[in-house]
Design a protein around this motif. Structure first.
Motif, PDB file in Angstrom:
ATOM      1  N   LEU A 150       0.826  -1.203   0.000  1.00  0.00           N
ATOM      2  CA  LEU A 150       0.000   0.000   0.000  1.00  0.00           C
ATOM      3  C   LEU A 150       0.867   1.263   0.000  1.00  0.00           C
ATOM      4  CD1 LEU A 150      -2.638  -1.013   2.711  1.00  0.00           C
ATOM      5  CD2 LEU A 150      -3.033  -0.891   0.242  1.00  0.00           C
ATOM      6  N   LYS A 151       0.402   2.259  -0.734  1.00  0.00           N
ATOM      7  CA  LYS A 151       0.989   3.593  -0.669  1.00  0.00           C
ATOM      8  C   LYS A 151       0.203   4.385   0.358  1.00  0.00           C
ATOM      9  CE  LYS A 151       3.385   7.249  -1.769  1.00  0.00           C
ATOM     10  NZ  LYS A 151       4.808   7.335  -1.407  1.00  0.00           N
ATOM     11  N   ILE A 152       0.889   4.890   1.391  1.00  0.00           N
ATOM     12  CA  ILE A 152       0.230   5.622   2.477  1.00  0.00           C
ATOM     13  C   ILE A 152       0.536   7.113   2.337  1.00  0.00           C
ATOM     14  CG2 ILE A 152      -0.087   5.819   4.970  1.00  0.00           C
ATOM     15  CD1 ILE A 152      -0.689   3.024   4.001  1.00  0.00           C
ATOM     16  N   LEU A 153      -0.498   7.942   2.326  1.00  0.00           N
ATOM     17  CA  LEU A 153      -0.353   9.398   2.318  1.00  0.00           C
ATOM     18  C   LEU A 153      -0.922   9.930   3.626  1.00  0.00           C
ATOM     19  CD1 LEU A 153      -1.392  10.035  -1.371  1.00  0.00           C
ATOM     20  CD2 LEU A 153       0.891  10.301  -0.426  1.00  0.00           C
ATOM     21  N   LEU A 154      -0.073  10.558   4.431  1.00  0.00           N
ATOM     22  CA  LEU A 154      -0.446  10.975   5.781  1.00  0.00           C
ATOM     23  C   LEU A 154      -0.371  12.490   5.895  1.00  0.00           C
ATOM     24  CD1 LEU A 154       0.924   9.211   8.982  1.00  0.00           C
ATOM     25  CD2 LEU A 154       0.606  11.672   8.907  1.00  0.00           C
ATOM     26  N   ASN A 155      -1.483  13.100   6.287  1.00  0.00           N
ATOM     27  CA  ASN A 155      -1.533  14.553   6.478  1.00  0.00           C
ATOM     28  C   ASN A 155      -1.338  14.865   7.967  1.00  0.00           C
ATOM     29  OD1 ASN A 155      -1.994  17.272   6.609  1.00  0.00           O
ATOM     30  ND2 ASN A 155      -4.109  17.194   5.884  1.00  0.00           N
ATOM     31  N   PRO A 156      -0.150  15.336   8.363  1.00  0.00           N
ATOM     32  CA  PRO A 156       0.124  15.556   9.790  1.00  0.00           C
ATOM     33  C   PRO A 156      -0.639  16.731  10.384  1.00  0.00           C
ATOM     34  CG  PRO A 156       1.922  16.410   8.477  1.00  0.00           C
ATOM     35  CD  PRO A 156       0.989  15.720   7.519  1.00  0.00           C
ATOM     36  N   GLN A 157      -1.247  17.575   9.531  1.00  0.00           N
ATOM     37  CA  GLN A 157      -1.960  18.756  10.024  1.00  0.00           C
ATOM     38  C   GLN A 157      -3.446  18.510  10.266  1.00  0.00           C
ATOM     39  OE1 GLN A 157      -0.239  21.508  10.841  1.00  0.00           O
ATOM     40  NE2 GLN A 157       1.592  20.364  10.227  1.00  0.00           N
ATOM     41  N   SER A 158      -3.931  17.309   9.969  1.00  0.00           N
ATOM     42  CA  SER A 158      -5.365  17.028  10.114  1.00  0.00           C
ATOM     43  C   SER A 158      -5.824  17.177  11.559  1.00  0.00           C
ATOM     44  CB  SER A 158      -5.676  15.610   9.622  1.00  0.00           C
ATOM     45  OG  SER A 158      -5.542  15.532   8.233  1.00  0.00           O
ATOM     46  N   HIS A 159      -6.995  17.799  11.711  1.00  0.00           N
ATOM     47  CA  HIS A 159      -7.665  17.970  13.008  1.00  0.00           C
ATOM     48  C   HIS A 159      -6.708  18.576  14.031  1.00  0.00           C
ATOM     49  CE1 HIS A 159     -10.781  17.607  15.852  1.00  0.00           C
ATOM     50  NE2 HIS A 159     -10.374  16.495  16.453  1.00  0.00           N
ATOM     51  N   LYS A 160      -6.379  17.851  15.076  1.00  0.00           N
ATOM     52  CA  LYS A 160      -5.504  18.360  16.134  1.00  0.00           C
ATOM     53  C   LYS A 160      -4.061  17.866  15.949  1.00  0.00           C
ATOM     54  CE  LYS A 160      -9.304  18.408  19.493  1.00  0.00           C
ATOM     55  NZ  LYS A 160      -9.811  17.860  20.784  1.00  0.00           N
ATOM     56  N   LYS A 161      -3.696  17.672  14.669  1.00  0.00           N
ATOM     57  CA  LYS A 161      -2.355  17.167  14.321  1.00  0.00           C
ATOM     58  C   LYS A 161      -2.112  15.792  14.940  1.00  0.00           C
ATOM     59  CE  LYS A 161      -0.503  21.845  13.811  1.00  0.00           C
ATOM     60  NZ  LYS A 161       0.589  22.780  14.129  1.00  0.00           N
ATOM     61  N   GLU A 162      -3.180  14.973  14.935  1.00  0.00           N
ATOM     62  CA  GLU A 162      -3.099  13.653  15.550  1.00  0.00           C
ATOM     63  C   GLU A 162      -2.900  12.532  14.538  1.00  0.00           C
ATOM     64  OE1 GLU A 162      -6.836  13.502  17.514  1.00  0.00           O
ATOM     65  OE2 GLU A 162      -6.153  14.568  19.299  1.00  0.00           O
ATOM     66  N   ALA A 163      -2.893  12.863  13.238  1.00  0.00           N
ATOM     67  CA  ALA A 163      -2.866  11.822  12.210  1.00  0.00           C
ATOM     68  C   ALA A 163      -1.625  10.940  12.304  1.00  0.00           C
ATOM     69  CB  ALA A 163      -2.958  12.459  10.828  1.00  0.00           C
ATOM     70  N   THR A 164      -0.478  11.550  12.567  1.00  0.00           N
ATOM     71  CA  THR A 164       0.766  10.775  12.658  1.00  0.00           C
ATOM     72  C   THR A 164       0.702   9.777  13.799  1.00  0.00           C
ATOM     73  OG1 THR A 164       1.995  12.674  11.783  1.00  0.00           O
ATOM     74  CG2 THR A 164       3.272  10.937  12.864  1.00  0.00           C
ATOM     75  N   GLN A 165       0.236  10.223  14.956  1.00  0.00           N
ATOM     76  CA  GLN A 165       0.107   9.344  16.115  1.00  0.00           C
ATOM     77  C   GLN A 165      -0.902   8.232  15.845  1.00  0.00           C
ATOM     78  OE1 GLN A 165      -1.120  11.385  19.677  1.00  0.00           O
ATOM     79  NE2 GLN A 165      -1.124   9.534  20.933  1.00  0.00           N
ATOM     80  N   ILE A 166      -2.025   8.581  15.227  1.00  0.00           N
ATOM     81  CA  ILE A 166      -3.060   7.595  14.907  1.00  0.00           C
ATOM     82  C   ILE A 166      -2.492   6.503  14.011  1.00  0.00           C
ATOM     83  CG2 ILE A 166      -5.155   7.262  13.519  1.00  0.00           C
ATOM     84  CD1 ILE A 166      -6.178   9.917  14.676  1.00  0.00           C
ATOM     85  N   TYR A 167      -1.714   6.911  13.005  1.00  0.00           N
ATOM     86  CA  TYR A 167      -1.185   5.912  12.069  1.00  0.00           C
ATOM     87  C   TYR A 167      -0.191   4.978  12.737  1.00  0.00           C
ATOM     88  CZ  TYR A 167       1.271   3.679   8.288  1.00  0.00           C
ATOM     89  OH  TYR A 167       1.837   2.718   7.478  1.00  0.00           O
ATOM     90  N   TYR A 168       0.794   5.540  13.424  1.00  0.00           N
ATOM     91  CA  TYR A 168       1.870   4.711  13.962  1.00  0.00           C
ATOM     92  C   TYR A 168       1.458   3.904  15.196  1.00  0.00           C
ATOM     93  CZ  TYR A 168       5.085   6.744  10.638  1.00  0.00           C
ATOM     94  OH  TYR A 168       5.700   7.113   9.462  1.00  0.00           O
ATOM     95  N   GLU A 169       0.410   4.337  15.901  1.00  0.00           N
ATOM     96  CA  GLU A 169      -0.025   3.608  17.088  1.00  0.00           C
ATOM     97  C   GLU A 169      -1.163   2.624  16.813  1.00  0.00           C
ATOM     98  OE1 GLU A 169      -0.941   6.180  20.335  1.00  0.00           O
ATOM     99  OE2 GLU A 169       1.105   6.987  20.497  1.00  0.00           O
ATOM    100  N   LYS A 170      -2.031   2.936  15.847  1.00  0.00           N
ATOM    101  CA  LYS A 170      -3.211   2.100  15.633  1.00  0.00           C
ATOM    102  C   LYS A 170      -3.243   1.395  14.281  1.00  0.00           C
ATOM    103  CE  LYS A 170      -6.268   4.788  18.672  1.00  0.00           C
ATOM    104  NZ  LYS A 170      -7.567   5.501  18.773  1.00  0.00           N
ATOM    105  N   VAL A 171      -2.748   2.050  13.246  1.00  0.00           N
ATOM    106  CA  VAL A 171      -2.870   1.500  11.891  1.00  0.00           C
ATOM    107  C   VAL A 171      -1.677   0.627  11.526  1.00  0.00           C
ATOM    108  CG1 VAL A 171      -3.176   2.060   9.447  1.00  0.00           C
ATOM    109  CG2 VAL A 171      -4.241   3.500  11.201  1.00  0.00           C
ATOM    110  N   GLU A 172      -0.475   1.172  11.654  1.00  0.00           N
ATOM    111  CA  GLU A 172       0.717   0.447  11.223  1.00  0.00           C
ATOM    112  C   GLU A 172       0.879  -0.910  11.907  1.00  0.00           C
ATOM    113  OE1 GLU A 172       5.213   1.798  10.276  1.00  0.00           O
ATOM    114  OE2 GLU A 172       4.730   1.654  12.414  1.00  0.00           O
ATOM    115  N   PRO A 173       0.635  -1.040  13.233  1.00  0.00           N
ATOM    116  CA  PRO A 173       0.773  -2.366  13.862  1.00  0.00           C
ATOM    117  C   PRO A 173      -0.117  -3.426  13.236  1.00  0.00           C
ATOM    118  CG  PRO A 173       0.700  -0.643  15.539  1.00  0.00           C
ATOM    119  CD  PRO A 173       0.368   0.009  14.241  1.00  0.00           C
ATOM    120  N   LEU A 174      -1.343  -3.069  12.881  1.00  0.00           N
ATOM    121  CA  LEU A 174      -2.256  -4.024  12.247  1.00  0.00           C
ATOM    122  C   LEU A 174      -1.784  -4.394  10.844  1.00  0.00           C
ATOM    123  CD1 LEU A 174      -5.790  -2.739  13.333  1.00  0.00           C
ATOM    124  CD2 LEU A 174      -4.729  -4.923  13.929  1.00  0.00           C
ATOM    125  N   LEU A 175      -1.293  -3.392  10.094  1.00  0.00           N
ATOM    126  CA  LEU A 175      -0.786  -3.676   8.749  1.00  0.00           C
ATOM    127  C   LEU A 175       0.422  -4.600   8.809  1.00  0.00           C
ATOM    128  CD1 LEU A 175      -1.047  -0.134   7.081  1.00  0.00           C
ATOM    129  CD2 LEU A 175      -2.675  -2.022   6.966  1.00  0.00           C
TER     130      LEU A 175
END
Length: 511
Positions: free
Chosen positions: A165-190
């Motif tokens: 998969l090609k992942i495009l991550l916007n670090p400025q989304s909402h409260k700048k939580e996208a990076t944390q969301i990806y590396y803590e919740k998404v990447e481990p499952l992938l």
């Protein structure tokens, strides 16, 4: 995610209403549903494993893994004994990974074999998915290797599941939580699923578009956006735009757009997450990730927005009037927190509420049977002998939506009567009324009451819409005093397209 209106249909790495949804399982393994073994189903392997706290007779067949506790002889008819003997099962399509389970100590490679761990996808309440595990304990290396190889072979047969998969991550989304969301919740499952990833963190608005225009996508099975609605819409626009370029189609001369070659996965990490909420039924990160891992594909309609024959963008929903003015005000106050910015913009727009003098032309949707016939032949076209209709007057808000647009402030959706892939758009027109009546209309979105049951609200199911804002006398006088480019800028009016601000000075054509 989504594909297109008028032939540009986007596929989404999403689950939704598919028959292959995981079974309802409240716990593992004791609450798995019991069912007699399917007749005629070929048995692949049979053996003894410890599951939970007891030894079980385990049977692996073509579609299911079943087990029954092995108990000592007991009087016939004892209800407690019969309950313990109840067979339990999982369907193989709900397994997304398998690993050998070992007991490892610090600074030790390998470790003592304990058995096999199955990683499974469970369906919970409110459309949520959850990852869980089942341990099959057996200390025999040969026994476990045989079963492990068979499970790997079965998983390899699910060809629809992504491997890269090609992942495009916007670090400025909402409260700048996208990076944390990806590396803590998404990447481990992938990683557990064995999916390779290539992550790009976007640095500015339009960065994802420029990346997808030029990068090599041949080795990927999908593109995943981690961000809000604006980010997801930009990636969908980029994928469809690239598809036109690869096919040699001039974007400004679109007839029936070419479909995007890769599906789009949407991980909700924004303020409203309308797209993810509409796709999955809930804006839940783990749910979105598991839909991607399981290879669930959901077709979704998308629109083209153009003016004076020039394509502006692809998108899923748009608002003009109050919806556009609210976003324009919010964009001027980016220094506020997302919730404060939203509340401030709504209050300010209500205080300055004024109607727009517009002419709206639209092509009503033909009956579903005719639409299905045109879909079988190809993609829906607008060159049939349908009759354009026209409404004009002063409007407080105009919404054009190809998806239901579910969100926290509108749990039933901003356009609850449309569907993800029914080949149509919802046109919702709010005519001029008093401020209190308009506020009543807005409040209905958060309730179970019908937000359209007002005399000043009109709804239509359409295939195409043209919105032309009429110029007032004061604006015409202003044009005579300014340079043409200054006049165009001042006379442009804001559109809210998937949470992105689009300012246009002329007629907007939506298909």
């Amino acid at each position: 995610m989504p594909w297109g209106r008028r032939g540009s249909r986007v596929r989404a790495l999403e689950g939704g209403r598919e028959e292959e949804a995981p079974p309802v399982i409240s716990s593992v393994p004791s609450a798995l549903l019991g069912q007699p073994e399917a007749a005629g189903e070929q048995i692949l392997l049979r053996g003894i494993f410890e599951i939970g706290r007891g030894s079980c007779d385990v049977v692996l067949s073509e579609r299911t893994l079943r087990w029954r506790p092995i108990q000592p002889e007991h009087p016939v008819g004892d209800p407690k004994f019969d309950l313990l003997r109840k067979e339990e099962f999982i369907e193989l399509k709900d397994i997304f990974s398998v690993k050998l389970k070992r007991r490892c100590f610090s600074n030790q490679e390998g470790g003592t074999l304990l058995g096999i761990t199955l990683f499974i996808c469970l369906r919970k309440e409110q459309n949520k998915l959850k990852d869980s595990t089942i341990d099959l304990i057996n200390l025999s290396e040969d026994h476990c290797d045989l079963w492990f190889i068979q499970f790997k072979k079965i998983l390899a047969g699910f060809s629809n599941r992504p491997k890269s998969l090609k992942i495009l991550l916007n670090p400025q989304s909402h409260k700048k939580e996208a990076t944390q969301i990806y590396y803590e919740k998404v990447e481990p499952l992938l990683k557990v699923a064995g999916i390779k990833t290539d992550v790009t963190i976007t640095e500015y608005e339009g960065h994802a578009l420029s990346i997808l225009k030029g990068c090599e996508l041949q080795g990927f099975d999908g593109v995943v956006c981690v961000g809000g609605d604006g980010s997801a819409s930009e990636v969908a626009h980029a994928l469809l735009l690239r598809a036109q370029m690869n096919a040699g189609v001039e974007p400004d001369r679109l007839g029936t757009p070419v479909r995007a070659q890769l599906p789009l996965g949407v991980i909700p990490a924004g303020s409203t997450n309308v797209l993810a909420h509409s796709l999955h039924g809930v804006p839940h990160v783990v749910t979105a990730t598991l839909h991607i891992i399981m290879g669930h594909i959901q077709p979704v309609d998308v629109c083209t927005f153009s003016t004076t024959g020039k394509l502006l963008r692809f998108g899923f929903s748009a608002m003009f009037g109050f919806g556009g003015q609210t976003l324009a005000l919010a964009e001027k106050h980016r220094w506020m927190s997302p919730n404060q910015r939203r509340d401030f913009a709504v209050i300010k727009a209500l205080a300055k509420l004024k109607p727009e003098d517009c002419e709206i032309s639209f092509l009503p949707l033909k009956c579903s049977q005719d639409l299905q016939e045109r879909r079988v032949q190809g993609s829906p076209k607008s060159d049939y002998t349908g009759q354009w209709q026209k409404v004009q007057g002063h409007f407080l808000n105009v919404s054009i939506m190809a998806i239901p647009s579910l969100c926290s402030v509108a749990p039933r959706g901003l356009a609850p009567n449309t569907r993800l892939n029914n080949g149509s758009m919802a046109l919702i027109i709010v005519r001029n009324t008093s401020r209190p009546e308009f506020i009543k209309h807005l409040k209905r979105y958060a309730s179970v009451k019908n937000q359209f049951s007002f005399p000043f609200v009109e709804t239509y199911t359409v295939e195409e819409v043209k919105v032309q804002r009429k110029t007032s006398m004061s604006e015409q006088n202003l044009e005579e005093k300014h340079e043409p480019h200054e006049t165009a800028l001042e006379n442009s009016f804001p559109w809210n397209v998937d949470g992105d601000l689009m300012e246009v000075a002329s007629e907007v054509h939506v298909r």
